[in-house]
Each structure stands twice: as structure tokens, then as C-alpha cells.
Design a protein around this motif. Structure first.
Motif, PDB file in Angstrom:
ATOM      1  N   MET A 345       0.819  -1.214   0.000  1.00 21.46           N
ATOM      2  CA  MET A 345       0.000   0.000   0.000  1.00 21.46           C
ATOM      3  C   MET A 345       0.854   1.266   0.000  1.00 21.46           C
ATOM      4  O   MET A 345       0.323   2.370   0.006  1.00 21.46           O
ATOM      5  N   GLY A 346       2.181   1.095   0.036  1.00 26.94           N
ATOM      6  CA  GLY A 346       3.067   2.254  -0.020  1.00 26.94           C
ATOM      7  C   GLY A 346       3.490   2.781   1.330  1.00 26.94           C
ATOM      8  O   GLY A 346       4.098   3.853   1.402  1.00 26.94           O
ATOM      9  N   LEU A 347       3.207   2.068   2.393  1.00 21.57           N
ATOM     10  CA  LEU A 347       3.583   2.531   3.721  1.00 21.57           C
ATOM     11  C   LEU A 347       5.027   2.115   4.022  1.00 21.57           C
ATOM     12  O   LEU A 347       5.482   1.043   3.629  1.00 21.57           O
ATOM     13  N   ALA A 348       5.748   2.977   4.743  1.00 21.58           N
ATOM     14  CA  ALA A 348       7.149   2.736   5.086  1.00 21.58           C
ATOM     15  C   ALA A 348       7.209   1.817   6.312  1.00 21.58           C
ATOM     16  O   ALA A 348       7.303   2.271   7.453  1.00 21.58           O
ATOM     17  N   VAL A 349       7.145   0.517   6.055  1.00 20.76           N
ATOM     18  CA  VAL A 349       7.133  -0.479   7.129  1.00 20.76           C
ATOM     19  C   VAL A 349       8.279  -1.452   6.894  1.00 20.76           C
ATOM     20  O   VAL A 349       8.443  -1.968   5.786  1.00 20.76           O
ATOM     21  N   HIS A 350       9.062  -1.690   7.936  1.00 19.34           N
ATOM     22  CA  HIS A 350      10.141  -2.673   7.855  1.00 19.34           C
ATOM     23  C   HIS A 350       9.937  -3.707   8.943  1.00 19.34           C
ATOM     24  O   HIS A 350       9.773  -3.364  10.125  1.00 19.34           O
ATOM     25  N   CYS A 351       9.937  -4.976   8.570  1.00 17.75           N
ATOM     26  CA  CYS A 351       9.685  -6.070   9.511  1.00 17.75           C
ATOM     27  C   CYS A 351      10.862  -7.041   9.480  1.00 17.75           C
ATOM     28  O   CYS A 351      11.200  -7.565   8.409  1.00 17.75           O
ATOM     29  N   ASP A 352      11.488  -7.280  10.617  1.00 15.52           N
ATOM     30  CA  ASP A 352      12.615  -8.220  10.704  1.00 15.52           C
ATOM     31  C   ASP A 352      12.106  -9.656  10.628  1.00 15.52           C
ATOM     32  O   ASP A 352      10.982  -9.967  11.046  1.00 15.52           O
ATOM     33  N   ASP A 353      12.948 -10.506  10.060  1.00 16.59           N
ATOM     34  CA  ASP A 353      12.601 -11.926  10.031  1.00 16.59           C
ATOM     35  C   ASP A 353      12.557 -12.477  11.457  1.00 16.59           C
ATOM     36  O   ASP A 353      13.416 -12.168  12.282  1.00 16.59           O
ATOM     37  N   SER A 354      11.555 -13.297  11.734  1.00 17.29           N
ATOM     38  CA  SER A 354      11.359 -13.808  13.090  1.00 17.29           C
ATOM     39  C   SER A 354      11.217 -15.320  13.064  1.00 17.29           C
ATOM     40  O   SER A 354      10.743 -15.893  12.072  1.00 17.29           O
ATOM     41  N   PRO A 355      11.608 -15.986  14.137  1.00 11.36           N
ATOM     42  CA  PRO A 355      11.430 -17.439  14.210  1.00 11.36           C
ATOM     43  C   PRO A 355       9.958 -17.788  14.400  1.00 11.36           C
ATOM     44  O   PRO A 355       9.136 -16.941  14.757  1.00 11.36           O
ATOM     45  N   ARG A 356       9.633 -19.028  14.155  1.00 14.78           N
ATOM     46  CA  ARG A 356       8.256 -19.501  14.292  1.00 14.78           C
ATOM     47  C   ARG A 356       7.777 -19.304  15.731  1.00 14.78           C
ATOM     48  O   ARG A 356       8.485 -19.616  16.689  1.00 14.78           O
ATOM     49  N   CYS A 357       6.564 -18.789  15.861  1.00 15.88           N
ATOM     50  CA  CYS A 357       5.984 -18.519  17.183  1.00 15.88           C
ATOM     51  C   CYS A 357       4.495 -18.867  17.132  1.00 15.88           C
ATOM     52  O   CYS A 357       3.676 -18.071  16.657  1.00 15.88           O
ATOM     53  N   VAL A 358       4.154 -20.053  17.612  1.00 18.77           N
ATOM     54  CA  VAL A 358       2.775 -20.543  17.552  1.00 18.77           C
ATOM     55  C   VAL A 358       2.046 -20.157  18.837  1.00 18.77           C
ATOM     56  O   VAL A 358       2.504 -20.457  19.944  1.00 18.77           O
ATOM     57  N   LEU A 359       0.899 -19.484  18.681  1.00 21.81           N
ATOM     58  CA  LEU A 359       0.076 -19.057  19.809  1.00 21.81           C
ATOM     59  C   LEU A 359      -1.342 -19.597  19.655  1.00 21.81           C
ATOM     60  O   LEU A 359      -1.735 -20.064  18.583  1.00 21.81           O
ATOM     61  N   GLN A 360      -2.100 -19.494  20.752  1.00 14.81           N
ATOM     62  CA  GLN A 360      -3.511 -19.856  20.744  1.00 14.81           C
ATOM     63  C   GLN A 360      -4.308 -18.581  20.941  1.00 14.81           C
ATOM     64  O   GLN A 360      -4.114 -17.861  21.918  1.00 14.81           O
ATOM     65  N   GLY A 361      -5.229 -18.274  20.000  1.00 21.25           N
ATOM     66  CA  GLY A 361      -6.010 -17.050  20.142  1.00 21.25           C
ATOM     67  C   GLY A 361      -6.838 -16.762  18.905  1.00 21.25           C
ATOM     68  O   GLY A 361      -7.263 -17.680  18.191  1.00 21.25           O
ATOM     69  N   GLN A 362      -7.033 -15.478  18.665  1.00 17.37           N
ATOM     70  CA  GLN A 362      -7.845 -15.018  17.536  1.00 17.37           C
ATOM     71  C   GLN A 362      -6.932 -14.267  16.569  1.00 17.37           C
ATOM     72  O   GLN A 362      -6.670 -13.079  16.746  1.00 17.37           O
ATOM     73  N   PRO A 363      -6.438 -14.927  15.549  1.00 20.01           N
ATOM     74  CA  PRO A 363      -5.458 -14.298  14.658  1.00 20.01           C
ATOM     75  C   PRO A 363      -5.991 -13.067  13.935  1.00 20.01           C
ATOM     76  O   PRO A 363      -5.255 -12.108  13.731  1.00 20.01           O
ATOM     77  N   GLU A 364      -7.272 -13.064  13.532  1.00 18.30           N
ATOM     78  CA  GLU A 364      -7.803 -11.900  12.825  1.00 18.30           C
ATOM     79  C   GLU A 364      -7.862 -10.689  13.743  1.00 18.30           C
ATOM     80  O   GLU A 364      -7.604  -9.555  13.327  1.00 18.30           O
ATOM     81  N   ALA A 365      -8.214 -10.917  15.031  1.00 20.96           N
ATOM     82  CA  ALA A 365      -8.248  -9.808  15.984  1.00 20.96           C
ATOM     83  C   ALA A 365      -6.842  -9.272  16.234  1.00 20.96           C
ATOM     84  O   ALA A 365      -6.625  -8.052  16.322  1.00 20.96           O
ATOM     85  N   VAL A 366      -5.854 -10.184  16.335  1.00 17.59           N
ATOM     86  CA  VAL A 366      -4.469  -9.747  16.521  1.00 17.59           C
ATOM     87  C   VAL A 366      -3.996  -8.957  15.312  1.00 17.59           C
ATOM     88  O   VAL A 366      -3.350  -7.901  15.449  1.00 17.59           O
ATOM     89  N   LYS A 367      -4.332  -9.424  14.125  1.00 20.15           N
ATOM     90  CA  LYS A 367      -3.921  -8.727  12.905  1.00 20.15           C
ATOM     91  C   LYS A 367      -4.546  -7.341  12.830  1.00 20.15           C
ATOM     92  O   LYS A 367      -3.891  -6.368  12.442  1.00 20.15           O
ATOM     93  N   ARG A 368      -5.794  -7.262  13.239  1.00 22.00           N
ATOM     94  CA  ARG A 368      -6.492  -5.969  13.219  1.00 22.00           C
ATOM     95  C   ARG A 368      -5.855  -4.998  14.205  1.00 22.00           C
ATOM     96  O   ARG A 368      -5.639  -3.813  13.876  1.00 22.00           O
ATOM     97  N   ALA A 369      -5.518  -5.457  15.419  1.00 17.98           N
ATOM     98  CA  ALA A 369      -4.908  -4.584  16.417  1.00 17.98           C
ATOM     99  C   ALA A 369      -3.518  -4.130  15.957  1.00 17.98           C
ATOM    100  O   ALA A 369      -3.177  -2.947  16.057  1.00 17.98           O
TER     101      ALA A 369
END
Length: 471
Positions: A345-369
Motif C-alpha cells: 500500500m506504499g507505507l514505510a514499514v520494515h519487519c525483521d525476520d522472526s522465528p516460528r511462534c505458535v500461539l492460541q487465540g484469535q489471529p484476525e483480531a491480533v492482525k487488526r490490532a
């Protein structure tokens, strides 16, 4: 090193062992005093009887055999001799004096007794040299005993029991002298007592641990259910265990039911409210769009769009957590996908590579937050640096921007609904003031939290999002 256990079972076991130890020590001290006194009294009776028997034999035997009798009756704890003078110059124990006089049929004046302490040696005579000459042929066991006492127990001589002295007049005019130490009472009973205490402590501790484990098992299940409920999951627990634990479990299940019904009622109310708000706003927009073009028409349309956006944002905040089901997801994959979408979308975002991290929860809510937080970082800080770190108990997503930051006094207030650092309420300078409130509501609904702080070197804003790992 932590000495006090953290678990209830360990604490109860430790308290039981301490109480048992203190009680047994008190009991052993009391019994030891009584037992040692009884044994010492019995030993004294035995020594007095041996002295009386020795006197009777010596008084009725010719002088040639008296020396053999004395050697035969003497022992490492009993010294017997026949002397021209009494060993004791005066009597110091009237009770023993009267008893021996009655038993032997002697006048009281011919009996002298005393209980005296000997600081040099429990059995060392004042005339040690004379005794050694008289008893040259005494058995080796006596000499070994004396040497052992001399070498090993020198420091304990002051603790030896009193020495019994007896002087009895013989019919020949000489004196039968006896000097004896009652045998030290045996401490073998203490070993048996301590062994019994140890076995009792082990059995009681094992029994207590098994009982506590059985009693606290429902409490552990309740703890796990409470953590799951904090993440937005609903887990019903079977009522088992003691009645007290059953009551707590019953109350927890009732609380879950009441909260669930309240959430369902709120969801139905929000659905009806959303429908009722959207309908009149849409109708008004249609009517305004039919008006002739002009400045008033454009202002009305802008106001209606602002009202619609505010209503949608308000409903999003009231909903808090979504109705999404809890499931396992990889936070690293979700974060990488979100950053990729924002970069497209053209936003200046940089994300470092991260190791696998499996959680239990609501992924769509986490993504939205996380999306709200990253977009705020880009809007107010030009760019966003996103990293993911994990510990044994939680995952931490850190978002750092290069903006002016937020004063420490305002870092908690910005999570309040409709609060904005910029007070103009203009759509061009900010939103409705609900982005951070919605994000925190969603994250806290899964047992996590959001904290604000200064960026590295005090530049910009650092947002830390913590999410618990599955227990």
C-alpha cells in the motif's frame, strides 16, 4: 536458593516436617531426662548391691582370700579395697548410710557414704599410685579402658556422673572401701527413637503430598480454565474434589455463563444498533446527494461521512473482541503477511525476520490490532520498525517510529476512547481517537497487553504488544 516452596503441597509438607521435628525434639528432651534419671537410679541400686555383697564376702573370708575376692569383684567402674583407715572421713549421704546399715546389720557409726564429683577422672583415685601397685595384676581391659578415657574423653571429664564412695567397718578392725561410678546409661534408645521419627515423617509427608495433590488437582484445572477465559475462551470445569473446591468451581462456571449471556445480549444489541444507525444515515446521504451541487451540499455530505465513520468506529470499540473462534496460529507468519500488505500500500514499514511462534487465540483480531498500531506509527512517525521476540511465557511485538513521541503523562490517556492529542477533531489530522482503544481491547481480550514508551535514544515512540503463550 529458594527454601520456601511455592506450591501449596510443598508448603504443607514442610510445615508438617517442621512441626513434627519440633514436637519430637521436645518429647525426646523430656523422655531423655526421665529415662536417664531412671537408669541412673537403677544403676546406683545395682552398685550398692554389689558393694554390700562384696563387704559380706570380705568380712566372712580369711585375709588370705580377701585379695582374690576384691580383684574378682572389681571392675573398670568399681574399685574395692581393704585399708586400715576409712576412705571417707565423714558421711555425706544419710539415706544411703541408713539403708546399708540396715541391710548389713551394722551400727550407723560404722557406715559412711558419699556422692562426690571427681574433676580429674571419673574413676581416678586420690591414691592412684598406691592403687596401681596394689592391682598390678588387674586385667588389661581395665588399663585399656583408663587409657581410652584419658585420651578421648579428656574434655568430657567434667560431665562425668558423681562418684559413689562407701566405707564400711570390718569385724577385723579394718575398713572396706569402695569407690564406684554407676555405668553411664545407654543412648541406643535414642537411635531407635530417631529412626521411628524419620519413618513417621516420611510416611506422613508422602500421605500429605498424595492427599494435597488429589485435593488441589481441581484447583489446577480451575487455574488453567481461568487463563483460558482471560484469553476469551470458555471452558466448563467438572465439579469434583472436596465441597469447598466444588463451590469455587460452581461459582466459576456460573460466572462464565453470566458473562457469556451478557456478551451475547450485547452482540444482539450492537447488531440492532448498527442497523438502526446505518439506515437513517444512508437515507440522509441519498437525499443530500439529490440536492443541487454547491458548498452546502458538500458540507452536508462531509458531515454524514464523518457521522458514518464515527458510528462504525464506535461499534468496533464496543464490540471489543470479535466473535472469531480461538485457534492456533503462527504470529511470525501473520506479522510478515501484514507488513507485506502494508508495504504494497506504499507505507514505510520494515519487519525483521522472526522465528516460528505458535500461539492460541484469535489471529484476525491480533492482525487488526497490529494493523492499527503500525498504521498509527507510519501516520505520526513517518515509518515503522517491527520486530518479534519470544520468551518462555510470552511473545512481544515491538513497533518503533521516528515521530515526536508521546509525553509520559499522556501515554495512558491515549488509550481512552475518543481521546486525541490533537483536539481539532479534523479528519485530516487524525481519526476518531479509537484506534489505540480498540487495539488494547482486542489484545487484552486474549490475555495480553499494550505498553507505550520512548524509542531508542529517547527518539520516537515504542509500542510493545505482549501476547501469552499457551500453557
Amino acid at each position: 536458593m529458594r527454601l520456601w516452596p511455592r506450591r501449596a503441597g510443598g508448603q504443607l509438607a514442610l510445615l508438617l516436617i517442621l512441626v513434627l521435628l519440633v514436637a519430637q525434639v521436645i518429647t525426646i528432651v523430656i523422655l531423655a531426662g526421665e529415662r536417664q534419671g531412671a537408669l541412673r537410679s537403677a544403676s546406683l541400686e545395682h552398685v550398692l548391691q554389689r558393694v554390700a555383697d562384696g563387704y559380706t564376702l570380705a568380712d566372712t573370708t580369711d585375709p588370705e582370700r580377701q585379695e582374690r575376692i576384691l580383684r574378682a569383684l572389681s571392675s573398670p567402674t568399681l574399685r574395692l579395697s581393704i585399708d586400715p583407715a576409712p576412705y571417707l572421713t565423714e558421711d555425706q549421704s544419710s539415706d544411703m548410710r541408713r539403708r546399708l546399715a540396715e541391710e548389713l546389720g551394722l551400727p550407723v557409726a560404722q557406715v559412711r557414704t558419699a556422692m562426690e564429683a571427681d574433676g580429674d577422672d571419673c574413676l581416678r583415685d586420690r591414691d592412684d599410685h598406691r592403687d596401681r601397685e596394689r592391682h598390678d595384676d588387674e586385667d588389661d581391659e581395665h588399663h585399656e579402658y583408663e587409657e581410652h578415657r584419658d585420651d578421648d574423653n579428656h574434655d568430657e571429664r567434667q560431665e562425668c556422673p558423681p562418684v559413689l564412695g562407701v566405707s564400711l567397718a570390718l569385724s577385723s578392725g579394718q575398713w572396706f572401701n569402695a569407690r564406684a561410678r554407676p555405668p553411664a546409661p545407654s543412648w541406643l534408645w535414642l537411635k531407635a527413637t530417631l529412626t521411628s521419627v524419620g519413618i513417621t515423617a516420611v510416611l506422613l509427608t508422602l500421605t500429605l503430598l498424595l492427599a494435597v495433590r488429589r485435593i488441589l488437582r481441581p484447583m489446577n484445572e480451575l487455574s488453567q480454565a481461568a487463563h483460558a477465559f482471560a484469553r476469551g475462551e470458555k471452558v466448563r470445569i467438572a465439579e469434583k474434589g472436596p465441597e469447598d473446591v466444588r463451590e469455587v468451581t460452581r461459582a466459576f462456571n456460573q460466572m462464565q455463563d453470566q458473562v457469556g449471556r451478557a456478551q451475547e445480549d450485547r452482540a444482539r444489541l450492537l447488531a440492532a444498533l448498527a442497523h438502526d444507525l446505518r439506515t437513517p444515515i444512508t437515507s440522509m446521504r441519498l437525499r443530500v446527494e439529490m440536492l443541487p451541487e454547491g458548498e452546502d451540499r458538500d458540507r452536508l455530505l462531509d458531515s454524514l461521512r464523518e457521522m458514518q465513520h464515527l458510528a462504525e468506529a464506535t461499534l468496533d470499540f464496543i464490540r471489543g473482541t470479535t466473535t472469531e473462534q480461538h485457534r492456533r496460529y503462527d504470529l511470525a507468519t501473520l506479522l510478515d503477511s501484514l507488513c507485506g500488505d502494508l508495504q504494497e500500500m506504499g507505507l514505510a514499514v520494515h519487519c525483521d525476520d522472526s522465528p516460528r511462534c505458535v500461539l492460541q487465540g484469535q489471529p484476525e483480531a491480533v492482525k487488526r490490532a497490529l494493523r492499527n498500531l503500525i498504521e498509527n506509527a507510519v501516520n505520526y512517525g513517518e515509518q515503522a520498525e517491527v520486530t518479534l521476540a519470544t520468551t518462555d511465557t510470552e511473545a512481544v511485538v515491538t513497533i518503533v517510529d521516528q515521530g515526536p513521541g508521546i509525553l509520559e503523562a499522556d501515554r495512558e490517556r491515549v488509550f481512552e476512547p475518543f481521546y486525541r492529542l490533537e483536539h481539532s477533531r479534523s479528519r485530516e489530522t487524525g481519526g476518531a481517537g479509537l484506534g489505540l482503544a480498540i487495539a488494547r481491547t482486542l489484545i487484552r481480550g486474549m490475555g495480553g497487553d499494550i505498553r507505550l514508551g520512548a524509542g531508542p535514544g529517547g527518539q520516537g515512540l515504542q509500542v510493545s504488544v505482549t501476547l501469552p503463550k499457551t500453557r
